[in-house]
Scaffold this motif. Structure first.
Motif, PDB file in Angstrom:
ATOM      1  N   ALA A   1       0.814  -1.215   0.000  1.00 56.07           N
ATOM      2  CA  ALA A   1       0.000   0.000   0.000  1.00 56.07           C
ATOM      3  C   ALA A   1       0.850   1.270   0.000  1.00 56.07           C
ATOM      4  N   GLY A   2       2.177   1.104   0.052  1.00 57.79           N
ATOM      5  CA  GLY A   2       3.058   2.262   0.081  1.00 57.79           C
ATOM      6  C   GLY A   2       3.112   2.965   1.410  1.00 57.79           C
TER       7      GLY A   2
ATOM      8  N   ALA B   1       4.888   0.153   7.763  1.00 60.63           N
ATOM      9  CA  ALA B   1       5.597  -1.089   7.475  1.00 60.63           C
ATOM     10  C   ALA B   1       6.874  -1.194   8.293  1.00 60.63           C
ATOM     11  N   GLN B   2       7.598  -0.086   8.409  1.00 62.99           N
ATOM     12  CA  GLN B   2       8.851  -0.096   9.171  1.00 62.99           C
ATOM     13  C   GLN B   2       8.606  -0.532  10.610  1.00 62.99           C
ATOM     14  N   GLN B   3       7.556  -0.014  11.220  1.00 58.11           N
ATOM     15  CA  GLN B   3       7.260  -0.384  12.600  1.00 58.11           C
ATOM     16  C   GLN B   3       6.860  -1.846  12.707  1.00 58.11           C
ATOM     17  N   LEU B   4       6.073  -2.322  11.755  1.00 55.74           N
ATOM     18  CA  LEU B   4       5.628  -3.712  11.788  1.00 55.74           C
ATOM     19  C   LEU B   4       6.803  -4.670  11.628  1.00 55.74           C
TER      20      LEU B   4
ATOM     21  N   THR C   1      -6.340  11.366  -5.364  1.00 54.62           N
ATOM     22  CA  THR C   1      -5.101  10.772  -4.875  1.00 54.62           C
ATOM     23  C   THR C   1      -4.078  11.883  -4.637  1.00 54.62           C
ATOM     24  N   PRO C   2      -3.031  11.606  -3.852  1.00 50.69           N
ATOM     25  CA  PRO C   2      -1.969  12.615  -3.702  1.00 50.69           C
ATOM     26  C   PRO C   2      -1.370  13.013  -5.040  1.00 50.69           C
ATOM     27  N   GLN C   3      -1.221  12.042  -5.955  1.00 50.56           N
ATOM     28  CA  GLN C   3      -0.612  12.350  -7.247  1.00 50.56           C
ATOM     29  C   GLN C   3      -1.472  13.317  -8.058  1.00 50.56           C
ATOM     30  N   SER C   4      -2.792  13.104  -8.038  1.00 50.64           N
ATOM     31  CA  SER C   4      -3.656  13.998  -8.812  1.00 50.64           C
ATOM     32  C   SER C   4      -3.681  15.394  -8.204  1.00 50.64           C
TER      33      SER C   4
ATOM     34  N   LEU D   1      -5.533  13.507   2.733  1.00 55.57           N
ATOM     35  CA  LEU D   1      -6.016  12.168   2.411  1.00 55.57           C
ATOM     36  C   LEU D   1      -5.433  11.151   3.379  1.00 55.57           C
ATOM     37  N   GLU D   2      -6.146  10.062   3.582  1.00 52.13           N
ATOM     38  CA  GLU D   2      -5.706   9.033   4.517  1.00 52.13           C
ATOM     39  C   GLU D   2      -4.432   8.360   4.020  1.00 52.13           C
ATOM     40  N   GLY D   3      -3.554   8.022   4.937  1.00 53.61           N
ATOM     41  CA  GLY D   3      -2.328   7.313   4.608  1.00 53.61           C
ATOM     42  C   GLY D   3      -1.206   8.263   4.219  1.00 53.61           C
ATOM     43  N   SER D   4      -0.006   7.705   4.085  1.00 56.23           N
ATOM     44  CA  SER D   4       1.176   8.513   3.745  1.00 56.23           C
ATOM     45  C   SER D   4       1.699   8.238   2.350  1.00 56.23           C
ATOM     46  N   ALA D   5       1.158   7.248   1.666  1.00 51.76           N
ATOM     47  CA  ALA D   5       1.670   6.861   0.351  1.00 51.76           C
ATOM     48  C   ALA D   5       1.481   7.976  -0.667  1.00 51.76           C
TER      49      ALA D   5
END
Length: 353
Positions: free
Chosen positions: A42-43, A48-51, A270-273, A300-304
Motif C-alpha cells: 500500500a506504500g 511497514a517499518q514499525q511492523l 489521490t496525492p498524485q492527482s 487524504l488518509e495514509g502517507s503513500a
C-alpha cells in the motif's frame, strides 16, 4: 526566482524504485511480517517499518522480517538503515536459498547505489554476476551506472549493453540508462538507448504510453502527445498522468488542469492527482491555490504518494517569499525523507537565508 518543482509520476524509474517491486518473498507466516508486507504493497512505509521492526523483535522469520525492514527504509529514503537491514537478512540465508540471496543482494546493491557508494555497489554486483551464469539485467544496470558515475565510460557501456541484451523490451531500463548519462551531462550517449527503445514493437496502449515516455524525455512533447492520445482516450491512467505533464511542458495549463480534474473524476482523488493540480496552479503563479490543492492531498488518509506534495509545499512558500514557513516545512521534509538530496539542498538553502 522560481524554484524547480517535483512533478508527479516520474517518467523513469530509478534503481531504488526498480527494486521495490515484489514486496512479499513468499512463505511469511508471522503476524507482523504479513501485515508489514501488506503495508509495503500500500506504500505505507512508516507503518511497514514499525511492523517489521516488531517482527524482528518478536523473532519472526528473520530473512523476511529484515528484508521487509530494508524495503521500508528504502521507501522512506533511509538508505543507510536499509543497507544494514539487507545485510542482516543475508546473514540468515544459507546455500538452500539462492533466489533469496539474489533478491537481497540486488536490494543491498540498490541501497549502496543510492548512497553513492559506487565501489561497494560494483563489488556486490560482481558477486551477483559471478553466481548468475546467465547474467542479471538489474545487476548489470547498477554496476554500469556505478562505473559511469566513477568516470569509467567504457565499463559502463559494456554493462548497459549487457543489461539491454538480457531485457531488450524493458522501457524502464532504457530510461534509467538515459537518466544516468543525462546526470553526467552526456545525454547524447544516453539518447542512443532511447532511440533503441523506440524500435520495440507493439501496438497496444502500454506500448504507445511507453513511447510517449521516451519522446517526453527526448523533449519532443508534440510527438509524445500524439503517442498518448490513444491510451488517454481509453482512459489509461498512467498515460493520462503523463499527458498532464506534457501539457505543463507545452505551457497549456488549461488542458493540464482539465486532465488532472478528469483523473480525479475517473479514478478518485489521490496525492498524485492533487500534486498535478498544484503544479498547474504554480505554473500559473497562483501559489495560494496550489497550497490549497496540496493541503487537500496531504489530508487524504495514509502517507503513500505524498512526498512530492510535501516538497512542492516548500517551493510554494518560497515563491510566496514566506521563507520562515518554507524553512519549517523543509525541516519537516528532511526528517521524513532524510535520503532525498533535493530536500537536503532546500533545507541547506533556507537555513542560510
Amino acid at each position: 526566482m522560481k524554484k524547480s518543482l517535483k512533478r508527479i509520476n516520474s517518467v523513469f524509474i530509478m534503481a531504488a524504485a526498480m527494486m521495490l517491486g515484489g514486496c512479499a518473498m513468499g512463505g511469511a507466516t508471522g503476524q507482523n511480517t504479513v501485515a508489514g508486507n501488506a503495508a509495503l504493497d500500500a506504500g505505507e512505509y512508516q507503518q511497514a517499518q514499525q511492523l517489521f521492526a516488531d517482527a524482528v523483535q518478536s523473532g519472526e522469520e528473520a530473512v523476511l522480517a529484515y528484508r521487509g525492514l530494508g524495503l521500508s527504509y528504502m521507501g522512506l529514503a533511509q538508505y543507510e538503515d536499509a543497507q544494514q537491514a539487507f545485510s542482516d537478512a543475508l546473514e540468515y540465508t544459507d546455500g538452500r536459498m539462492p533466489e533469496n540471496k539474489l533478491d537481497l543482494r540486488l536490494h543491498l546493491a540498490t541501497a549502496q547505489y543510492r548512497q553513492e557508494e559506487y565501489e561497494d555497489t560494483i563489488e556486490t554486483c560482481d558477486e551477483i554476476l559471478q553466481e548468475e551464469k546467465k547474467g542479471n539485467a538489474d545487476a548489470y544496470f547498477l554496476r554500469g551506472a556505478s562505473h559511469l558515475y566513477r568516470g569509467e565510460q567504457e565499463e559502463a557501456k559494456a554493462d548497459f549493453d549487457a543489461a539491454v541484451k538480457l531485457a531488450p523490451e524493458d522501457y524502464d531500463l532504457y530510461l534509467n540508462i538515459y537518466q544516468c548519462y543525462n546526470d553526467e551531462n552526456i545525454s547524447g550517449l544516453g539518447g542512443e538507448y532511447l532511440q533503441s527503445a523506440l524500435n520495440i514493437q507493439g501496438e497496444d496502449m502500454e506500448h504507445y504510453y511507453n513511447r510517449g515516455r521516451i519522446y517526453y524525455y527526448l523533449e519532443d512533447y508534440e510527438t509524445a502527445q500524439s503517442q498518448l492520445i490513444g491510451p488517454v482516450e481509453q482512459k489509461y491512467e498512467p498515460a493520462m498522468e503523463l499527458i498532464g505533464q506534457v501539457y505543463l511542458r507545452l505551457g497549456d495549463y488549461e488542458h493540464a488542469l482539465a486532465t488532472y480534474q478528469q483523473i480525479q473524476e475517473e479514478f478518485g482523488k489521490t496525492p498524485q492527482s492533487y500534486n498535478g493540480l498544484a503544479l498547474c496552479a504554480m505554473a500559473d503563479g497562483d501559489y495560494s491555490t496550489a497550497l490549497s490543492y496540496i493541503g487537500e492531498g496531504l489530508a487524504l488518509e495514509g502517507s503513500a504518494g505524498k512526498q512530492e506534495l510535501y516538497f512542492n509545499e516548500i517551493i510554494a512558500y518560497e515563491n510566496m517569499q514566506d521563507f520562515e514557513t518554507a524553512k519549517a516545512k523543509a525541516q519537516e521534509y528532511v526528517q521524513r525523507y532524510p535520503g532525498d538530496e533535493a530536500g537536503q539542498k532546500e533545507w541547506t538553502f533556507l537555513s542560510t537565508r
